[in-house]
Design a protein around this motif. Structure first.
Motif: not given
Length: 93
Positions: A1-20
């Motif tokens: 699941f860790f690779e899935c977590a990496r991809m999800l992190a990238r997805r949500v990062d690009s959806a809301h840049p600068g807003d953790p």
């Protein structure tokens, strides 16, 4: 699941840049099909802050987690990995 977590992190990062906070809530919503409660949101924010503090002082560890010297993305990856293992996510699968 860790690779899935990496991809999800990238997805949500690009959806809301600068807003953790928004990124964490989006990851939660994607995995559980609901928004986090106030208590859950606070726990997400606390986890992110703790991990970001750690990875800012250990960029090689951040690179091991997310493939880049990026404390933010590493922290978000760990948060997403934690969400994959959370009861709210597991019972929703």
């Amino acid at each position: 699941f860790f690779e899935c977590a990496r991809m999800l992190a990238r997805r949500v990062d690009s959806a809301h840049p600068g807003d953790p906070a928004a990124q964490a809530r989006l990851a939660f919503r994607i995995l559980t099909c609901r928004m986090p409660t106030e208590v859950e949101a606070r726990a997400l924010d606390d986890l992110y802050a703790a991990k970001k503090s750690h990875y800012e002082n250990d960029l090689p560890a951040a690179k091991a987690v997310c493939g880049a010297d990026d404390a933010h993305l590493a922290s978000l990856t760990v948060l997403c990995s934690t969400l994959f293992a959370a009861d709210a996510t597991i019972t929703n699968r």
